[in-house]
Design an enzyme around this catalytic site. Structure first.
Site, PDB file in Angstrom:
ATOM      1  N   ARG A 197      49.736  44.242  44.796  1.00 25.42           N
ATOM      2  CA  ARG A 197      48.518  43.069  44.292  1.00 25.42           C
ATOM      3  C   ARG A 197      48.353  43.270  42.835  1.00 25.42           C
ATOM      4  O   ARG A 197      48.406  44.439  42.311  1.00 25.42           O
ATOM      5  CB  ARG A 197      47.263  43.515  45.122  1.00 25.42           C
ATOM      6  CG  ARG A 197      46.159  42.961  44.610  1.00 25.42           C
ATOM      7  CD  ARG A 197      45.005  42.699  45.407  1.00 25.42           C
ATOM      8  NE  ARG A 197      44.314  44.126  45.766  1.00 25.42           N
ATOM      9  CZ  ARG A 197      43.280  44.043  46.597  1.00 25.42           C
ATOM     10  NH1 ARG A 197      42.953  42.742  47.451  1.00 25.42           N
ATOM     11  NH2 ARG A 197      42.874  45.516  46.877  1.00 25.42           N
ATOM     12  N   ARG A 209      29.799  45.713  55.343  1.00 22.56           N
ATOM     13  CA  ARG A 209      30.852  46.610  55.539  1.00 22.56           C
ATOM     14  C   ARG A 209      30.223  47.613  56.738  1.00 22.56           C
ATOM     15  O   ARG A 209      31.220  48.589  56.756  1.00 22.56           O
ATOM     16  CB  ARG A 209      31.287  47.328  54.417  1.00 22.56           C
ATOM     17  CG  ARG A 209      32.734  46.653  53.903  1.00 22.56           C
ATOM     18  CD  ARG A 209      32.970  47.340  52.498  1.00 22.56           C
ATOM     19  NE  ARG A 209      34.225  47.460  51.970  1.00 22.56           N
ATOM     20  CZ  ARG A 209      34.887  46.711  51.427  1.00 22.56           C
ATOM     21  NH1 ARG A 209      34.350  45.485  50.933  1.00 22.56           N
ATOM     22  NH2 ARG A 209      36.200  47.007  50.680  1.00 22.56           N
ATOM     23  N   LYS A 236      41.399  38.293  52.342  1.00 23.51           N
ATOM     24  CA  LYS A 236      39.721  37.886  52.203  1.00 23.51           C
ATOM     25  C   LYS A 236      39.699  37.067  50.611  1.00 23.51           C
ATOM     26  O   LYS A 236      39.206  35.944  50.686  1.00 23.51           O
ATOM     27  CB  LYS A 236      38.853  38.714  52.145  1.00 23.51           C
ATOM     28  CG  LYS A 236      38.974  39.732  53.589  1.00 23.51           C
ATOM     29  CD  LYS A 236      37.782  40.579  53.735  1.00 23.51           C
ATOM     30  CE  LYS A 236      37.914  41.865  52.850  1.00 23.51           C
ATOM     31  NZ  LYS A 236      39.210  42.769  52.992  1.00 23.51           N
ATOM     32  N   ARG A 295      40.416  53.812  52.452  1.00 19.99           N
ATOM     33  CA  ARG A 295      39.754  52.447  52.466  1.00 19.99           C
ATOM     34  C   ARG A 295      39.854  51.905  53.891  1.00 19.99           C
ATOM     35  O   ARG A 295      38.854  51.483  54.644  1.00 19.99           O
ATOM     36  CB  ARG A 295      40.119  51.395  51.450  1.00 19.99           C
ATOM     37  CG  ARG A 295      39.667  51.715  50.270  1.00 19.99           C
ATOM     38  CD  ARG A 295      40.452  51.428  49.017  1.00 19.99           C
ATOM     39  NE  ARG A 295      40.423  49.949  48.907  1.00 19.99           N
ATOM     40  CZ  ARG A 295      41.442  49.228  48.238  1.00 19.99           C
ATOM     41  NH1 ARG A 295      42.407  49.974  47.490  1.00 19.99           N
ATOM     42  NH2 ARG A 295      41.273  47.979  48.180  1.00 19.99           N
ATOM     43  N   ARG A 316      44.388  47.110  40.183  1.00 19.08           N
ATOM     44  CA  ARG A 316      43.026  47.773  40.420  1.00 19.08           C
ATOM     45  C   ARG A 316      43.463  49.155  40.489  1.00 19.08           C
ATOM     46  O   ARG A 316      44.428  49.596  41.161  1.00 19.08           O
ATOM     47  CB  ARG A 316      42.614  47.208  41.621  1.00 19.08           C
ATOM     48  CG  ARG A 316      41.989  45.983  41.413  1.00 19.08           C
ATOM     49  CD  ARG A 316      41.273  45.392  42.832  1.00 19.08           C
ATOM     50  NE  ARG A 316      40.777  46.448  43.805  1.00 19.08           N
ATOM     51  CZ  ARG A 316      40.172  45.832  44.976  1.00 19.08           C
ATOM     52  NH1 ARG A 316      40.306  44.752  45.369  1.00 19.08           N
ATOM     53  NH2 ARG A 316      39.567  46.809  45.791  1.00 19.08           N
TER      54      ARG A 316
HETATM   55  P1  ADP Z   1      41.494  41.505  50.407  1.00 23.18           P
HETATM   56  O1  ADP Z   1      40.682  40.744  49.733  1.00 23.18           O
HETATM   57  O2  ADP Z   1      41.319  41.235  52.040  1.00 23.18           O
HETATM   58  O3  ADP Z   1      41.477  42.858  49.981  1.00 23.18           O
HETATM   59  P2  ADP Z   1      43.782  40.186  49.151  1.00 23.18           P
HETATM   60  O4  ADP Z   1      43.327  38.407  49.241  1.00 23.18           O
HETATM   61  O5  ADP Z   1      43.335  40.597  47.605  1.00 23.18           O
HETATM   62  O6  ADP Z   1      42.996  40.923  50.030  1.00 23.18           O
HETATM   63  O7  ADP Z   1      45.326  40.243  49.209  1.00 23.18           O
HETATM   64  C1  ADP Z   1      45.856  41.202  49.007  1.00 23.18           C
HETATM   65  C2  ADP Z   1      47.392  41.215  48.561  1.00 23.18           C
HETATM   66  O8  ADP Z   1      48.179  40.555  49.896  1.00 23.18           O
HETATM   67  C3  ADP Z   1      47.389  40.035  47.465  1.00 23.18           C
HETATM   68  O9  ADP Z   1      48.203  40.680  46.386  1.00 23.18           O
HETATM   69  C4  ADP Z   1      47.776  38.847  47.908  1.00 23.18           C
HETATM   70  O10 ADP Z   1      48.428  37.848  46.979  1.00 23.18           O
HETATM   71  C5  ADP Z   1      48.412  39.027  49.131  1.00 23.18           C
HETATM   72  N1  ADP Z   1      48.402  38.354  50.250  1.00 23.18           N
HETATM   73  C6  ADP Z   1      47.191  37.718  50.815  1.00 23.18           C
HETATM   74  N2  ADP Z   1      47.343  36.854  51.778  1.00 23.18           N
HETATM   75  C7  ADP Z   1      48.447  36.942  52.116  1.00 23.18           C
HETATM   76  C8  ADP Z   1      49.353  36.788  53.397  1.00 23.18           C
HETATM   77  N3  ADP Z   1      49.017  35.809  54.171  1.00 23.18           N
HETATM   78  N4  ADP Z   1      50.673  36.982  53.137  1.00 23.18           N
HETATM   79  C9  ADP Z   1      51.308  37.610  51.965  1.00 23.18           C
HETATM   80  N5  ADP Z   1      50.694  38.299  51.253  1.00 23.18           N
HETATM   81  C10 ADP Z   1      49.336  37.816  51.382  1.00 23.18           C
HETATM   82  P1  AMP Z   2      37.006  45.387  47.834  1.00 19.34           P
HETATM   83  O1  AMP Z   2      37.111  44.924  46.406  1.00 19.34           O
HETATM   84  O2  AMP Z   2      36.166  44.738  48.740  1.00 19.34           O
HETATM   85  O3  AMP Z   2      38.330  46.104  48.429  1.00 19.34           O
HETATM   86  O4  AMP Z   2      36.091  46.671  47.505  1.00 19.34           O
HETATM   87  C1  AMP Z   2      36.547  47.586  46.552  1.00 19.34           C
HETATM   88  C2  AMP Z   2      35.613  48.795  46.372  1.00 19.34           C
HETATM   89  O5  AMP Z   2      34.283  48.598  46.235  1.00 19.34           O
HETATM   90  C3  AMP Z   2      35.659  49.405  47.857  1.00 19.34           C
HETATM   91  O6  AMP Z   2      36.593  50.419  48.102  1.00 19.34           O
HETATM   92  C4  AMP Z   2      34.122  50.239  47.851  1.00 19.34           C
HETATM   93  O7  AMP Z   2      33.867  51.350  47.312  1.00 19.34           O
HETATM   94  C5  AMP Z   2      33.387  49.207  47.172  1.00 19.34           C
HETATM   95  N1  AMP Z   2      32.551  48.043  47.910  1.00 19.34           N
HETATM   96  C6  AMP Z   2      32.802  46.985  47.957  1.00 19.34           C
HETATM   97  N2  AMP Z   2      32.037  46.121  48.803  1.00 19.34           N
HETATM   98  C7  AMP Z   2      31.431  47.411  49.331  1.00 19.34           C
HETATM   99  C8  AMP Z   2      30.313  47.061  50.350  1.00 19.34           C
HETATM  100  N3  AMP Z   2      29.986  46.057  51.156  1.00 19.34           N
HETATM  101  N4  AMP Z   2      29.951  48.297  50.964  1.00 19.34           N
HETATM  102  C9  AMP Z   2      30.210  49.245  50.305  1.00 19.34           C
HETATM  103  N5  AMP Z   2      30.992  49.505  49.335  1.00 19.34           N
HETATM  104  C10 AMP Z   2      31.717  48.449  48.742  1.00 19.34           C
END
Ligand code: ADP
Ligand code: AMP
Length: 214
Positions: free
Chosen positions: A127, A88, A13, A172, A161
């Site tokens: 990541r 969420r 995302k 999660r 992170r």
């Molecule tokens: P989200 O925001 O849904 O938690 P991220 O965009 O941070 O996910 O992506 C999680 C990890 O996976 C990052 O390290 C990113 O570089 C990698 N990633 C994202 N999309 C892809 C993909 N299509 N194929 C492989 N790795 C990906």
């Molecule tokens: P994310 O960056 O989306 O992976 O979110 C990291 C953490 O932030 C999650 O594991 C939750 O603890 C909190 N968080 C982010 N967005 C939300 C949401 N919409 N509702 C509740 N908790 C959230």
């Protein structure tokens, strides 16, 4: 254009939001990023949220919805919004409908990134991001072109992170399955859900999203 990017942690995302911002001038509204900024600044919200985030659980619906409300209030009416990591829960989905109404917006699409759960742990534990500009990377799938140097801004500082460890990732994912996935049928009934294969390459996912939003 207002869209929700929906998918479990690690689905891509944030990666795709950054491209939508760059290619389409949209604005990314990531509650995770907002909460991490609040934790860093040690605001009252950040102090409350930190332990919950570290455990991989969900912060209260009220806190995250207030953050979204404030961002929408500050946005130009003609800038599109990408909701990343919000809503969420069913309560957040209801609140978002009200907030969109309040700010004169309509939801165009809910784009679901479909991913294989086993791959998610690998994605999340690999990541990292640029400590200066926030550009997202992955150890193997998406490293910087030159090792140790951010492609976007040239910084040599990176960070990971605290919640990107295997144990927290499992919590999660359970939270996603139990509380977030159940909001999809409501959007399906409205005919606005589009599914994208999130296991494809980053470029292929971007192309699929581009073809949906036109
Ligand atoms: P989200 O925001 O849904 O938690 P991220 O965009 O941070 O996910 O992506 C999680 C990890 O996976 C990052 O390290 C990113 O570089 C990698 N990633 C994202 N999309 C892809 C993909 N299509 N194929 C492989 N790795 C990906
Ligand atoms: P994310 O960056 O989306 O992976 O979110 C990291 C953490 O932030 C999650 O594991 C939750 O603890 C909190 N968080 C982010 N967005 C939300 C949401 N919409 N509702 C509740 N908790 C959230």
């Amino acid at each position: 254009m207002n869209i929700i990017l929906l998918g479990p942690p690690g689905a891509g995302k944030g990666t795709q939001s950054a491209r939508l911002v760059e290619h389409h001038g949209m604005r990314q509204l990531s509650t995770g990023d907002m909460l991490r900024a609040a934790v860093k600044a040690q605001t009252p919200v950040g102090l409350k949220a930190k332990a919950v985030m570290d455990a991989g659980e969900l912060v209260s619906d009220e806190i995250v919805s207030d953050l979204i409300d404030a961002e929408l209030a500050a946005m130009d009416a003609d800038t599109g919004a990408i909701f990343d990591g919000y809503p969420r829960t069913a309560v957040q989905a209801d609140i978002l409908d009200r907030l969109l109404d309040k700010h004169g917006r309509t939801l165009d699409y809910v784009i679901e990134l479909e991913v294989d759960e086993d791959a998610l742990v690998k994605r999340i534990t690999g990541r990292f991001s640029c400590a200066n500009c926030g550009a997202l990377y992955h150890d193997t799938a998406n490293p910087p072109a030159q090792e140790g140097v951010c492609d976007a801004c040239g910084s040599t500082e990176f960070k990971r992170r605290p919640d990107d460890n295997e144990e927290t990732v499992r919590t999660r994912m359970q939270e996603y399955r139990a509380k977030t996935a159940p909001i999809l049928p409501g959007y399906e009934a409205r005919g606005i859900v589009r599914r994208v294969d999130g296991m494809a390459s980053i470029d292929e996912v971007t192309a699929a999203i581009d073809s949906i939003i036109g």
